[in-house]
Design a protein around this motif. Sequence first.
Motif, short mmCIF file in Angstrom:
data_model
loop_
_atom_site.label_atom_id
_atom_site.label_comp_id
_atom_site.label_asym_id
_atom_site.label_seq_id
_atom_site.Cartn_x
_atom_site.Cartn_y
_atom_site.Cartn_z
N PHE A 1 0.84 -1.20 0.00
CA PHE A 1 0.00 0.00 0.00
C PHE A 1 0.87 1.25 0.00
N ARG A 2 1.91 1.26 0.82
CA ARG A 2 2.83 2.40 0.88
C ARG A 2 3.46 2.66 -0.49
N THR A 3 3.89 1.60 -1.15
CA THR A 3 4.51 1.74 -2.47
C THR A 3 3.51 2.23 -3.51
N GLN A 4 2.31 1.68 -3.48
CA GLN A 4 1.29 2.06 -4.44
C GLN A 4 0.85 3.50 -4.25
N LEU A 5 0.74 3.93 -3.00
CA LEU A 5 0.35 5.32 -2.73
C LEU A 5 1.42 6.28 -3.25
N THR A 6 2.68 5.89 -3.12
CA THR A 6 3.77 6.70 -3.65
C THR A 6 3.68 6.81 -5.17
N ALA A 7 3.31 5.70 -5.82
CA ALA A 7 3.20 5.71 -7.29
C ALA A 7 2.05 6.59 -7.75
N ILE A 8 0.95 6.59 -6.99
CA ILE A 8 -0.22 7.38 -7.36
C ILE A 8 0.00 8.86 -7.06
N VAL A 9 0.70 9.14 -5.98
CA VAL A 9 0.94 10.53 -5.56
C VAL A 9 2.45 10.73 -5.45
N PRO A 10 3.15 10.82 -6.59
CA PRO A 10 4.62 10.89 -6.54
C PRO A 10 5.14 12.12 -5.80
N GLY A 11 4.37 13.19 -5.78
CA GLY A 11 4.80 14.38 -5.05
C GLY A 11 4.47 14.34 -3.57
N LEU A 12 3.76 13.29 -3.15
CA LEU A 12 3.40 13.07 -1.74
C LEU A 12 2.68 14.27 -1.13
N ASN A 13 1.97 15.03 -1.95
CA ASN A 13 1.20 16.18 -1.48
C ASN A 13 2.04 17.17 -0.68
N GLY A 14 3.31 17.29 -1.08
CA GLY A 14 4.19 18.24 -0.42
C GLY A 14 4.92 17.68 0.79
N ASN A 15 4.60 16.45 1.19
CA ASN A 15 5.32 15.82 2.29
C ASN A 15 6.67 15.30 1.78
N THR A 16 7.63 15.21 2.66
CA THR A 16 8.94 14.70 2.26
C THR A 16 8.96 13.18 2.31
N GLN A 17 9.84 12.59 1.51
CA GLN A 17 10.02 11.14 1.55
C GLN A 17 10.43 10.69 2.96
N THR A 18 11.26 11.49 3.61
CA THR A 18 11.72 11.14 4.96
C THR A 18 10.55 11.05 5.93
N ASP A 19 9.69 12.06 5.92
CA ASP A 19 8.54 12.06 6.84
C ASP A 19 7.55 10.95 6.48
N TYR A 20 7.36 10.74 5.19
CA TYR A 20 6.43 9.70 4.73
C TYR A 20 6.87 8.33 5.23
N HIS A 21 8.13 8.01 5.02
CA HIS A 21 8.62 6.70 5.44
C HIS A 21 8.75 6.60 6.96
N ALA A 22 9.02 7.72 7.62
CA ALA A 22 9.09 7.70 9.08
C ALA A 22 7.75 7.35 9.70
N LEU A 23 6.66 7.83 9.09
CA LEU A 23 5.33 7.49 9.60
C LEU A 23 5.09 5.99 9.50
N PHE A 24 5.33 5.42 8.33
CA PHE A 24 5.13 3.98 8.17
C PHE A 24 6.07 3.19 9.08
N SER A 25 7.29 3.67 9.20
CA SER A 25 8.27 2.98 10.05
C SER A 25 7.83 2.97 11.50
N SER A 26 7.22 4.05 11.96
CA SER A 26 6.79 4.10 13.36
C SER A 26 5.63 3.14 13.62
N TYR A 27 4.94 2.73 12.56
CA TYR A 27 3.92 1.69 12.69
C TYR A 27 4.52 0.28 12.52
N GLY A 28 5.80 0.22 12.23
CA GLY A 28 6.46 -1.07 12.13
C GLY A 28 6.65 -1.58 10.72
N TYR A 29 6.54 -0.69 9.71
CA TYR A 29 6.67 -1.13 8.31
C TYR A 29 7.86 -0.46 7.63
#
Length: 214
Positions: free
Chosen positions: A186-214
């Motif tokens: 899901f994380r990968t697919q969402l990145t493909a659909i929204v490559p700009g991440l709505n202005g969020n950084t890749q670091t913050d995006y992955h940190a969120l998923f990482s804090s959930y254990g992914y």
Amino acid sequence: MMPLLTTYFTAFLPDVILSVTDNSSDKVKRTAYHELAHAVHYQKVGNSYWIAEVVYTISHTGYGDGTDPGADRVEVVETWGNHMGYYLADRHYGLNHSNAGTNATTADIERLRHGNWLEPHHFKYSPPDDPVNFIPWGLMHDLADDNNSNPIGLLEHSSITDNVKDFTHLQLYHALTPDVTSIPTFRTQLTAIVPGLNGNTQTDYHALFSSYGY
């Protein structure tokens, strides 16, 4: 087995089953929204995906403990259902909810509205209820919300790093493709659909998923 089950489910069972208890009407409707979110998800992913989910649920008498094959798909299915249930209940009821007690303050009523309910949560099932942390209950809420807009007293779960905001529900839904059977996909697919991440950084995006254990 799959074609037989498909025939059985489509011919004899209703699309949605809702067990109504003596809960307040907003909580009953929240459950209805949750189940209808599953129906919308089914329409997107099709029979094979959904029958596999049903078979898993039946064989585990529920969600299981997160360790068996198929549990990854449960995380996707239930995270979406939980998020949309609370989000839509909040859209409908707003401050007119039953989550606060009779002596609640105005601040309590705002903090406890359905749309804020997932903010302090990490997993739907976690110790001591289950031996394995399972189903990232607040993940999609954290992708959409802006913590800077939280009312007084509403805090993020202590183990979650959420500096992400502004993903839309349509974007989350579009990421629920038939090949998305785990939160990492899901994380990968969402990145493909929204490559700009709505202005969020890749670091913050992955940190969120990482804090959930992914």
